[in-house]
Design an enzyme around this catalytic site. Structure first.
Site, PDB file in Angstrom:
ATOM      1  N   GLY A   1       0.971  -1.078   0.011  1.00  0.00           N
ATOM      2  CA  GLY A   1      -0.129  -0.059  -0.047  1.00  0.00           C
ATOM      3  C   GLY A   1       0.758   1.216  -0.061  1.00  0.00           C
ATOM      4  O   GLY A   1       1.726   1.282  -0.852  1.00  0.00           O
TER       5      GLY A   1
ATOM      6  N   ILE B   1       3.233   2.511   2.143  1.00  0.00           N
ATOM      7  CA  ILE B   1       4.603   2.379   2.418  1.00  0.00           C
ATOM      8  C   ILE B   1       5.011   1.400   1.457  1.00  0.00           C
ATOM      9  O   ILE B   1       6.148   1.341   0.830  1.00  0.00           O
ATOM     10  CB  ILE B   1       4.883   1.798   3.788  1.00  0.00           C
ATOM     11  CG1 ILE B   1       4.547   3.035   4.681  1.00  0.00           C
ATOM     12  CG2 ILE B   1       6.261   1.380   3.713  1.00  0.00           C
ATOM     13  CD1 ILE B   1       4.579   2.507   6.231  1.00  0.00           C
ATOM     14  N   GLY B   2       4.190   0.313   1.051  1.00  0.00           N
ATOM     15  CA  GLY B   2       4.678  -0.782   0.075  1.00  0.00           C
ATOM     16  C   GLY B   2       5.152  -0.210  -1.242  1.00  0.00           C
ATOM     17  O   GLY B   2       6.216  -0.649  -1.779  1.00  0.00           O
TER      18      GLY B   2
ATOM     19  N   ASP C   1       0.048  -8.859  -0.221  1.00  0.00           N
ATOM     20  CA  ASP C   1      -0.944  -7.897   0.028  1.00  0.00           C
ATOM     21  C   ASP C   1      -2.410  -8.633  -0.313  1.00  0.00           C
ATOM     22  O   ASP C   1      -2.472  -8.935  -1.557  1.00  0.00           O
ATOM     23  CB  ASP C   1      -1.007  -6.638  -0.585  1.00  0.00           C
ATOM     24  CG  ASP C   1      -1.561  -5.366  -0.043  1.00  0.00           C
ATOM     25  OD1 ASP C   1      -2.703  -5.696   0.180  1.00  0.00           O
ATOM     26  OD2 ASP C   1      -1.074  -4.277   0.263  1.00  0.00           O
TER      27      ASP C   1
ATOM     28  N   LEU D   1      -4.979   6.496  -4.529  1.00  0.00           N
ATOM     29  CA  LEU D   1      -4.191   6.949  -5.555  1.00  0.00           C
ATOM     30  C   LEU D   1      -3.252   8.173  -5.419  1.00  0.00           C
ATOM     31  O   LEU D   1      -2.441   8.639  -6.049  1.00  0.00           O
ATOM     32  CB  LEU D   1      -5.033   7.056  -6.936  1.00  0.00           C
ATOM     33  CG  LEU D   1      -5.882   5.858  -7.524  1.00  0.00           C
ATOM     34  CD1 LEU D   1      -6.549   6.472  -8.603  1.00  0.00           C
ATOM     35  CD2 LEU D   1      -4.611   4.893  -8.068  1.00  0.00           C
ATOM     36  N   ASN D   2      -3.680   8.852  -4.139  1.00  0.00           N
ATOM     37  CA  ASN D   2      -2.990  10.152  -3.678  1.00  0.00           C
ATOM     38  C   ASN D   2      -1.674   9.718  -3.492  1.00  0.00           C
ATOM     39  O   ASN D   2      -0.784  10.655  -3.219  1.00  0.00           O
ATOM     40  CB  ASN D   2      -3.929  10.914  -2.961  1.00  0.00           C
ATOM     41  CG  ASN D   2      -3.272  10.425  -1.318  1.00  0.00           C
ATOM     42  OD1 ASN D   2      -3.439   9.234  -1.263  1.00  0.00           O
ATOM     43  ND2 ASN D   2      -3.116  11.275  -0.456  1.00  0.00           N
TER      44      ASN D   2
ATOM     45  N   CYS E   1     -22.667   2.943  28.342  1.00  0.00           N
ATOM     46  CA  CYS E   1     -23.489   3.771  28.859  1.00  0.00           C
ATOM     47  C   CYS E   1     -23.202   5.230  28.192  1.00  0.00           C
ATOM     48  O   CYS E   1     -24.175   6.025  27.912  1.00  0.00           O
ATOM     49  CB  CYS E   1     -23.505   3.896  30.419  1.00  0.00           C
ATOM     50  SG  CYS E   1     -21.932   4.147  31.100  1.00  0.00           S
TER      51      CYS E   1
END
Lengths: 322, 638
Positions: B21, B23-24, B43, B52-53, B168
């Site tokens: 991803g 880092i990959g 992966d 894609l950014n 709660c």
């Protein structure tokens, strides 16, 4: 790109980084124009980073022809048989393939002949693989423009890298918690001013890499060498020059170790991990300056893979006595 | 840079990357450029637009394809003569066993979840293969090196567990927007659109145990004579009006808190909703159905008014029933499901309005509800460069040069990239140091199933456990088990610990193993009668297990974003001429595991003290651009 708002496509594409720096910053990036001189491995990394960030356009100037060595650290240049391919053109493929949201061009010719109207188009200028003479000339040109242009130089030699930043008189807002903004201002010296700061005036803790790079720079300047042309055989000459400069500057020679100078001159070729790191830092800095988000570094950044430190040095004359 | 010997070490090396991803992609590129020739990459994900950014090896037309495979193809284009072997698979699969890991000279992680990291950590320990770990969030990142026996393993230091909130707080007393999101997502959305058979606390009132809300089960069922509009308003009025009024009737709860106000649809939406000029028939494909489109609300960054939120709530509900009716009963919240995000945003905002909590935009709400980690390319590029530098040191067996490196957003003593020496292994680490754990449990009431789910799988992170007492196996999973064994284990799960064929009582020592991770540890059992329902809801307390202190009770795993970047050293790190000297800060967390020593202390005697490890848990949903390092780090300390 159309009008003021980001398109739906841009919002989806840039979602993860809009969450980092906000939609306004993203808009400003999309309107920005970047000039880059010198296509090196580090510059390739930098280009990739700013293209991904979504800048408006990138103009690449590099009159050199693609050579075998340049392929080793540059992943934007695909192995092509065309030996006459200007390095500048190779960026186009990456740009078009990435998302078609940014335009790019290669400009051929000697950058020193370009006039004011050329530089005025840009928001940021990045120089790499560039002689000191050219760097100073372009820096002065940028400082004379009617609009503020962010100026950077970047150089990587083997396991070391250096970035120089000149944002002139930079004003920006810092967002504190609770929606409060404060106005900040940083004054940057020009390249000439910065490297003219007498060495004895600098704190003792200043990185040795700063001085070493200045020695080599000076050597290339005096010997009329092109950047990157200095080789290991020049070492004696460089050590001699170091001696002179240290005497002139009242600096102990041990502040610029032999081993460091030798490393810088022996391993001139770029080292891909260092390109990635320095190209990343440079990318972040340019994005900060253009988007107006974040505190830019002043004014030198150094990285040395030997000790693993990435540090900032402020090489400037204090404006008033502290 | 590279000497001959270094170049050949790189050339010969066989490297495993886990993760293709953010880092990959950067890592694969840098490894290839640096001369590595035999790279394997695992992966399980496919490519999405939001990748894609920063995952620059991927293009728009790759969306939907395997990350590992596309990354490989992209890199081969500029480095055609190297070998990259992709695996579109989950690293937890049994084929990635110890023998598989043993083939590699180094393992490089580029993961985004704690679970997988712990799994890989154990396999690397078992295979005795060096591991370089890393993580990034926004502008922050770090790279750490782990060598069995020489440095800490990945689990020696506590890692922050995903944030959870007490029941709660979610059901009755929210004070932050995130509480409203959790309510909207895990309670309301689940109730309306999810599995009806799931337990749901939507109508739980903290002190109302005497009123089993039988009739309220019907509230969420659409009546025969009702149209969708009426149904929607009825649901709206029930959860935002009626339920609030009931809560208000309990004075005690609101003694020291601001009271919420009930909200009824008739007060907010005066007229019956007519279709605005939006495009309701936009697209029959489920993916494109949107209440925002329908109502002409264009900008996801806008904060809607209460009225607009109410309209979105009702319209989203209507669209679910009319366009996606078939999915109702099976839906779980998915951040990529536009309609679900709209519904949850609207519901959370209305609830927030009721409780006086500031409203948020869809963009912000989506980030919180979807546990989205913000990310940019530059940090990943920097981290990838640092990983490769460490990997090369590992290959050269350059023991004294390994560093943990932290990438900071704001410089600390001039440093943006801060290298720190690794520590020696934690002697109390139950993963790498075989320290026994202790479990306090009511052996007469708690079942084996509780132990397996909550402790063995939950806390200890084992996927395929074997539980033994002495030589008898109480439970195991496996493919080649005989039917009668499977039956016995199934029966054992339902038995109380003390009733097991080999009874488990105070003083018993259980051995728990995961054969795939080749990881084993012992658990000493201590019987205890009573457990505090609020503070110890599991009815079991595990000690000797290093856990990050959480600032709320963990009653319900409504996890919020897992930061991939964690643990920063003290801001007191100073630099003298040559060495990195570390000073202890004046306040800070107690070091639970005792004194840690750095590698250099083990080899030589250097005068170094342990730094603080701070958790950087980037959960703020506001964009804070602050250079106030002091307050930022102090805030994160527990």
């Amino acid at each position: 790109m159309d009008g003021e708002e980001l398109t739906e496509q841009e919002t989806a594409l840039y979602d993860r980084q809009i969450r980092v720096w906000g939609a306004d910053a993203q808009r400003r990036l999309s309107k920005s124009h970047i000039l880059i001189y010198g296509m090196t491995g580090t510059v390739a990394e930098f280009c990739k980073n700013i293209v991904l960030a979504g800048v408006g356009s990138v103009t690449l100037v590099d009159e050199r022809v693609v050579a075998e060595e340049s392929l080793s650290a540059n992943f934007l240049i695909l192995p092509v048989p065309d030996e006459n391919l200007y390095q500048g053109k190779t960026l186009a493929e990456f740009r078009v393939a990435l998302g078609e949201t940014i335009s790019s061009e290669g400009a051929a010719g000697d950058i020193l002949t370009f006039g004011v109207e050329f530089f005025e188009k840009f928001d940021a200028v990045i120089l790499s693989c560039c002689s000191l003479r050219k760097k100073k000339w372009i820096n002065q040109k940028c400082r004379k423009l009617s609009k503020r242009v962010a100026f950077y130089t970047v150089e990587c030699r083997g396991s070391c890298g250096e970035i120089f930043v000149d944002l002139q008189d930079y004003k920006f807002s810092k967002l504190k918690k609770l929606e409060e903004t404060i106005e900040c201002r940083i004054e940057y010296p020009s390249l000439e001013e910065a490297i003219s700061v007498p060495w004895r005036a600098l704190p003792r803790s200043v990185s040795k890499l700063y001085f070493a790079m200045r020695v080599i720079e000076h050597f290339e300047y005096v010997e009329g060498r092109d950047p990157g042309e200095t080789i290991i055989d020049d070492l004696p000459g460089i050590l001699e020059l170091r001696k002179e400069l240290c005497e002139t500057n009242s600096l102990d020679e041990s502040q610029i170790p032999d081993a460091l100078l030798e490393r810088l001159v022996r391993d001139v070729a770029e080292y891909p991990p260092v390109c990635a790191i320095v190209g990343g830092i440079l990318g972040q800095e340019v994005i900060k300056a253009i988007s107006g988000n974040g505190v830019p570094l002043k004014n030198f950044f150094f990285f040395d893979a030997m000790d693993g430190k990435g540090l900032i040095e402020d090489i400037s004359v204090p404006s008033s006595p502290s | 840079m590279a000497s001959e010997e270094q170049l050949s070490a790189i050339k010969r090396a066989k490297v495993l990357m886990v993760g293709a991803g953010g880092i990959g992609c950067e890592l694969l590129k840098t490894l290839a450029l640096s001369g590595f020739q035999d790279i394997h990459i695992i992966d399980m994900d496919t490519i999405e637009v939001s990748n894609l950014n920063r995952q620059f090896l991927f293009r728009q037309y790759h969306v939907g394809q395997s990350k590992a495979k596309v990354a490989r193809d992209a890199v081969l284009r500029f480095k055609p003569n190297i070998s990259i072997t992709p695996y579109h698979a989950n690293v937890k699969e049994s084929r990635f066993n110890v023998d598989f890991f043993k083939e590699f000279d180094v393992v490089l992680n580029g993961l985004d979840n704690l679970d997988a990291r712990r799994h890989v950590n154990r396999l690397c320990l078992a295979a005795d293969v060096p591991l370089v770990e890393s993580g990034t969030t926004g502008f922050l990142g770090q790279v750490t090196v782990h060598l069995k026996g020489k440095t800490e393993c990945y689990e020696c230091q506590p890692k922050p567990a995903p944030k959870t909130y007490p029941v709660c707080t979610i059901t009755s007393t929210p004070s932050k927007f995130v509480h409203c999101i959790v309510w909207a997502k895990d309670l309301l959305f689940a109730k309306l659109f999810g599995d009806k058979n799931q337990e749901n606390d939507l109508n739980v009132r903290s002190s109302d145990t005497a009123n089993p809300s039988e009739h309220s089960e019907d509230v969420f069922e659409c009546r025969k004579d009702e149209d969708i509009e009426q149904y929607g308003r009825r649901v709206y009025d029930h959860v935002f009006g009626h339920n609030i009024e009931v809560a208000l009737s309990n004075e005690e709860t609101w003694k020291n808190r601001n009271k919420p106000r009930p909200i009824y649809s008739k007060d907010i939406l005066h007229v019956k909703m007519t279709k605005e000029n939006g495009d309701t028939e936009k697209d029959c494909a489920t993916g494109d159905v949107s209440a925002m489109s329908s109502l002409s609300l264009k900008n996801p960054q806008d904060v809607w008014s209460l009225a607009e939120n109410s309209r979105v709530f009702l319209e989203a509900l209507r669209l679910f029933f009319s366009k996606r009716g078939k999915e109702i009963g099976n839906l779980t919240f998915d951040k990529d499901n536009q309609l679900a995000v709209e519904f949850v945003t609207a519901a959370a905002n209305i609830r927030a309005s009721s409780f006086g909590i500031p409203l948020h935009s869809l963009f912000e709400a989506k980030g919180i509800a979807g546990n989205i980690v913000h990310a940019v390319a530059t940090t990943n590029a920097i981290i990838a460069g640092l990983i490769v530098i460490e990997a090369i040191k590992v290959l050269k067996k350059d023991n004294n040069s390994y560093r943990m490196t932290y990438c900071l957003e704001h410089p600390s003593r001039k440093l943006l990239l801060m290298p720190v020496e690794p520590y020696e292994p934690n002697k109390s680490c139950y993963v790498c140091s075989e320290t026994p754990l202790s479990l306090e449990v009511n052996t007469r009431h708690s079942k084996l199933r509780d132990f397996v789910e909550k402790i063995v799988k939950g806390k200890l992170g084992m996927n395929f456990p074997v539980i033994m007492q002495g030589a008898s196996i109480l439970y195991e999973v496996g493919e080649d088990l005989e039917d009668d064994m499977v039956a016995i284990y199934a029966a054992n799960l339902e038995k109380a610990l003390s009733e097991l064929p080999s009874p488990v009582t105070s003083g018993t020592v259980l051995t728990v193993e995961d054969l795939q991770q080749e990881f084993s540890c012992s658990v000493n059992i201590k019987h205890r009668e009573e457990f505090d329902e609020e503070k110890e809801p599991d009815g079991m307390v595990l000690s000797g297990w290093v856990e990050a202190p959480a600032d709320k009770d963990n009653n319900k795993p409504n996890g919020n974003g897992e930061s991939t970047s964690n643990a920063l050293p003290s801001e007191e790190i100073q630099e003298d001429e040559k060495d990195v000297e570390i000073q202890e800060t004046s306040e800070g967390t107690e070091n639970v595991t005792g004194k840690k020593r750095k590698l250099s202390e083990v080899d030589e005697s250097r005068n170094q003290k342990k730094p603080e490890k701070l958790d950087v848990d980037d959960e703020d949903d506001e964009l804070v651009i602050s250079d106030d390092w002091e307050s930022l780090t102090k805030k994160k300390r527990v």
